[in-house]
Design an enzyme around this catalytic site. Structure first.
Site, PDB file in Angstrom:
ATOM      1  N   CYS A 120       0.863  -1.175   0.000  1.00  0.00           N
ATOM      2  CA  CYS A 120       0.000   0.000   0.000  1.00  0.00           C
ATOM      3  C   CYS A 120       0.904   1.231   0.000  1.00  0.00           C
ATOM      4  O   CYS A 120       2.102   1.115  -0.260  1.00  0.00           O
ATOM      5  CB  CYS A 120      -1.005  -0.011   1.157  1.00  0.00           C
ATOM      6  SG  CYS A 120      -0.301   0.159   2.798  1.00  0.00           S
ATOM      7  N   CYS A 194      -4.060  -0.626  -2.129  1.00  0.00           N
ATOM      8  CA  CYS A 194      -4.256   0.815  -2.255  1.00  0.00           C
ATOM      9  C   CYS A 194      -4.290   1.171  -3.729  1.00  0.00           C
ATOM     10  O   CYS A 194      -3.410   0.757  -4.499  1.00  0.00           O
ATOM     11  CB  CYS A 194      -3.107   1.539  -1.542  1.00  0.00           C
ATOM     12  SG  CYS A 194      -2.979   3.289  -1.895  1.00  0.00           S
ATOM     13  N   CYS A 201       3.201   0.487  -8.543  1.00  0.00           N
ATOM     14  CA  CYS A 201       3.876  -0.735  -8.108  1.00  0.00           C
ATOM     15  C   CYS A 201       4.706  -1.290  -9.268  1.00  0.00           C
ATOM     16  O   CYS A 201       4.189  -1.492 -10.367  1.00  0.00           O
ATOM     17  CB  CYS A 201       2.849  -1.764  -7.643  1.00  0.00           C
ATOM     18  SG  CYS A 201       3.568  -3.192  -6.805  1.00  0.00           S
TER      19      CYS A 201
END
Length: 261
Positions: A120, A194, A201
């Site tokens: 997250c 998230c 990411c």
């Protein structure tokens, strides 16, 4: 003369439609936006939106506003609702077919040893909660870590409290990690919790299975200096449900180390 038959359960009507079944199957693998579902099922957006609305009205699918782009929403399959609906189908056909809705048992001795990373933004609430709950439920068969793209200085005290009070798990003393510190290893699953973290990411070695769980950030509810504790309870409950339904998938997963060898 045969007795009159009642109407078929609503779940049969909903799931029997080919497009709705494809949408349910796609959402069983994680949370998606409409445009992503359009690509996955290969159908026009207006048609996908129409069938998503039917699934939402039935309670099988839930929509949450994206924290990355407030004009967008993520769709999430309510697996517990699906389990209850499936159990009800047996009862509707014949009382002898009734059984309690339950996840299939997972034998940790037969499960492969896997590596799972939760991501997250702040690594102060959602991802540490997921790390703790999966570690608690899966035991030694899963190596689980969590990290943040922009980690905060410390865990949120309500995240520590909800794990202790609700699940009997103590993570006192754990510190948030930066994602950069854990990217050098292989993972079987990388799960973002998230919407913002999902967008940034990075890719990982061995191409782990990527999943997204769009869980609202409990730290942003109420007064920023004193968030609403019930939001942490809701987040933990949501994450625990998702973790429970993840366990059978992990049991059937071949580790990335074997796949890459």
């Amino acid at each position: 003369m045969a007795p009159s038959s009642p109407d078929a359960p609503a779940f049969l009507y909903l799931a029997a439609h080919p497009l709705r079944w494809r949408l349910l199957t796609a959402l069983a693998a994680g949370d998606y936006r409409v445009r992503e579902l359009v690509r996955l099922v290969g159908e026009p957006q207006n048609l996908v939106s129409y069938h998503l609305r039917l699934l939402r009205d039935s309670g099988l699918v839930i929509a949450t506003r994206s924290s990355f782009d407030g004009r967008d929403s993520y769709y999430h399959l309510d697996l517990d609702h699906c389990a209850r609906a499936l159990a009800g189908i047996g009862t509707a056909l014949h009382p002898a077919l009734h059984r309690e809705a339950a996840l299939p048992p997972v034998d940790p001795r037969r499960s492969p040893r896997l590596d799972v990373l939760f991501v997250c933004t702040g690594n102060s609430a959602r991802s540490p909660i997921a790390e703790a709950l999966l570690g608690h439920r899966a035991g030694s068969q899963v190596t689980v870590l969590s990290a943040g793209t922009r980690p905060r200085p410390r865990l949120h005290p309500y995240a520590v409290r909800v794990l202790r009070d609700t699940f009997g798990i103590d993570i006192t003393g754990q510190q948030p990690r930066h994602l950069d510190t854990v990217t050098g290893r292989r993972y079987d699953y990388v799960i973002t919790l998230c919407d913002k973290a999902r967008e940034v990411c990075p890719d990982f070695a061995a191409e782990p299975r990527r999943m997204h769980w769009s869980v609202p950030d409990p730290t942003t509810t109420g007064d920023t200096s004193d968030p609403d504790y019930s939001a942490f309870q809701r987040a933990a409950t949501d994450i625990d449900t998702r973790v429970r339904h993840l366990l059978p998938l992990l049991s059937a997963t071949r580790p990335a180390k074997e796949t890459a060898s």
